[in-house]
Structures are given as C-alpha cells and as structure tokens.
Scaffold this motif. Structure first.
Motif, PDB file in Angstrom:
ATOM      1  N   ASN A 141       0.819  -1.212   0.000  1.00 52.32           N
ATOM      2  CA  ASN A 141       0.000   0.000   0.000  1.00 52.32           C
ATOM      3  C   ASN A 141       0.852   1.262   0.000  1.00 52.32           C
ATOM      4  O   ASN A 141       0.470   2.275  -0.592  1.00 52.32           O
ATOM      5  CB  ASN A 141      -0.957  -0.022   1.181  1.00 52.32           C
ATOM      6  CG  ASN A 141      -2.131  -0.944   0.947  1.00 52.32           C
ATOM      7  OD1 ASN A 141      -2.817  -0.844  -0.055  1.00 52.32           O
ATOM      8  ND2 ASN A 141      -2.352  -1.877   1.868  1.00 52.32           N
ATOM      9  N   LYS A 144       1.520   1.853  -3.464  1.00 47.12           N
ATOM     10  CA  LYS A 144       0.295   1.953  -4.283  1.00 47.12           C
ATOM     11  C   LYS A 144       0.232   0.868  -5.360  1.00 47.12           C
ATOM     12  O   LYS A 144      -0.048   1.131  -6.529  1.00 47.12           O
ATOM     13  CB  LYS A 144       0.173   3.344  -4.904  1.00 47.12           C
ATOM     14  CG  LYS A 144       0.178   4.475  -3.881  1.00 47.12           C
ATOM     15  CD  LYS A 144      -0.037   5.825  -4.522  1.00 47.12           C
ATOM     16  CE  LYS A 144       0.097   6.957  -3.523  1.00 47.12           C
ATOM     17  NZ  LYS A 144      -0.817   6.816  -2.374  1.00 47.12           N
ATOM     18  N   GLY A 206      -4.659   2.708  -6.383  1.00 41.67           N
ATOM     19  CA  GLY A 206      -3.582   2.931  -5.435  1.00 41.67           C
ATOM     20  C   GLY A 206      -3.585   2.031  -4.216  1.00 41.67           C
ATOM     21  O   GLY A 206      -2.784   2.232  -3.301  1.00 41.67           O
ATOM     22  N   LYS A 207      -4.470   1.021  -4.188  1.00 42.88           N
ATOM     23  CA  LYS A 207      -4.537   0.130  -3.033  1.00 42.88           C
ATOM     24  C   LYS A 207      -4.273  -1.320  -3.440  1.00 42.88           C
ATOM     25  O   LYS A 207      -4.665  -1.758  -4.523  1.00 42.88           O
ATOM     26  CB  LYS A 207      -5.917   0.198  -2.365  1.00 42.88           C
ATOM     27  CG  LYS A 207      -6.206   1.501  -1.642  1.00 42.88           C
ATOM     28  CD  LYS A 207      -7.506   1.405  -0.859  1.00 42.88           C
ATOM     29  CE  LYS A 207      -7.754   2.661  -0.054  1.00 42.88           C
ATOM     30  NZ  LYS A 207      -8.984   2.548   0.789  1.00 42.88           N
TER      31      LYS A 207
END
Length: 263
Positions: A141, A144, A206-207
């Motif tokens: 994370n 990203k 982005g996760k």
C-alpha cells in the motif's frame, strides 16, 4: 500424487477452484507465453497446494499428464512444493510468508517499467500468522501497488488445527482494510462470485487488492471435507479408487487409479 508417499490433498482441494478460475478466466498465462515479458504472474505462497496447481497445468497443456506419476521420484522435480524447474512456476515456495514480498518486488518493477501485467499471490489463512505477510501489506500500500492481488484461501485450518482455535484471524477483512487494502470476501468455490470479484480489478486505485475466498478443506470429497486429519494424505490404491467413485459418481465406476491420472 495422493498415494505412494502422499501429498497435501485436503489443502489442495480448498484452492483448486481458485486456481482453475485464475488460469482459465483471469490471468494471461498459457503454454506459449511462460517466458514472455507481457505474461501475468501467479505466486503460490501456500506452496503445499502445488498438486492443485500441477493438476491445472496438466489440464491446460502446460505439463505432460504422465509426469504426475513421477511425484516424489528422484527422476523429476515434482514433489510437495513448487519447483522452478517446472515451466510455469515463477518461484520456489514452501516456507510460508515469503512470496508476498517476492510478488511485491515483481509488481513494483512492473509499476516502474510501465507494464500492465497482473500479479497474483495465493496465501493460506494459517500463513497469515507470519508477520512478513502483514509487513508486505503495508509495503504494497505504501507503493500503491494496485496491480497486485493477494488471494487468501480461507479454509479455516492451519495444518491440523482450526485457525480460530489456535490464533484467531477474524475479523480478517477489517484487519486488511485497517492496513490500507481494498478487500472483497467471496465463496471461493463459486465461479460467479470469483468472476464478479476479479472483474472489478483493480478494486480501488492505489490500493493493494485482497480477495478473501471462503473455502472448504477437501472440497468435493465429502468423506474428507473439513477434517483436521486430512491436510496431508497418503492413500492406498484402493482408497484412491473409492475417492474417485465418490468424486465422479456411479457413471464412472469403471474409472480406477490405474486408468485415471487427471480427468
């Protein structure tokens, strides 16, 4: 592979529907592109499920079915965990908790180079007791890595003990979300659920994508389903014949372990 030394039959049957779906409907991996830079990547961190992976390889033409008879033989590389000498295996696994970080490295490289490849890492639920798994979620994370999917085979067992009786994992989805991941929880044996989940990739920009697949150890063989003592199995030839009958039904009474390797 479940006789003459045995293998992790129960654990493999909880993951086989996941693996079949990924290779036939989601991942760009086939016998003609195993070394191509545009291929997708699958890392089986839950390495003892390799019978499900090799069985899928055999069905899809990535592995000669006759080689499955060489399981545990000194003349081949087919044994209890993935081996990169088998085409299609991206990385050795067996020591739990290692491949999430390997998958992160590949996903990050693809982000830097601009590749559109998908990267999937299959983990066992008991494997999540390894701290490296949660460090990997944090790192994924932080960078990203929405091109990376962690798939948790949530069969409720760690080896021969139920996870919630050993080190409880629930509420598992909330834990992944707290670490910043985008999470979907599904029935890991339902192909419609699988399709709906993976069709939404990437889940959030982005996760890290996380799929928690609720599964059943030994799925498809009622006599061994959800049994703590059927994580690893070493059946006799007669037991294999009975299990084949259980799996396929009366219309296949002529099938035996002598005539059927992979159907």
């Amino acid at each position: 592979m479940s006789t003459d030394g045995g293998c992790f039959t129960g654990a493999s049957l909880s993951a086989v529907d996941l693996i079949v779906y990924l290779y036939t409907r989601f991942l760009n991996i086939n016998k003609d592109n195993l070394d191509h830079p545009d291929r997708d990547y699958l890392f089986l961190s839950k390495g003892h499920d390799v019978p499900a992976l090799y069985g899928t390889f055999a069905e899809l033409g990535l592995l000669d079915k006759d080689r499955l008879k060489n399981h545990l033989s000194l003349n081949d590389h087919i044994y209890w965990h993935p081996n990169t000498h088998i085409p299609g295996i991206e990385f050795h696994s067996g020591s739990l908790g290692h491949l999430p970080s390997v998958a992160i490295g590949v996903a990050l490289d693809l982000k830097i180079s601009g590749g559109n490849n998908k990267v999937v890492c299959i983990l066992g639920d008991g494997e999540l007791n390894e701290g490296t798994c949660w460090e990997a979620v944090l790192v994924a994370n932080a960078y990203k890595l929405d091109n990376l999917i962690f798939v948790v085979d949530r069969n409720q067992f760690q080896a021969n003990v139920r996870t919630e009786d050993l080190i409880p994992l629930e509420p598992l989805a909330d834990k992944f979300r707290a670490f910043g991941a985008a999470v979907k929880r599904i029935d890991g044996h339902n192909f419609i659920d699988l399709h709906h989940a993976f069709s939404a990739y990437p889940f959030e920009e982005g996760k890290l994508n996380v799929v928690i697949a609720d599964t059943v150890r030994g799925k498809g063989l009622p006599s061994i389903e959800e049994r703590a003592d059927r994580w690893f199995c070493n059946f006799t030839a007669d037991e294999i014949d009975q299990l084949l009958l259980e799996l396929y039904g009366d219309q296949n009474t002529l099938l035996t372990s002598e005539t059927l390797v992979v159907r």
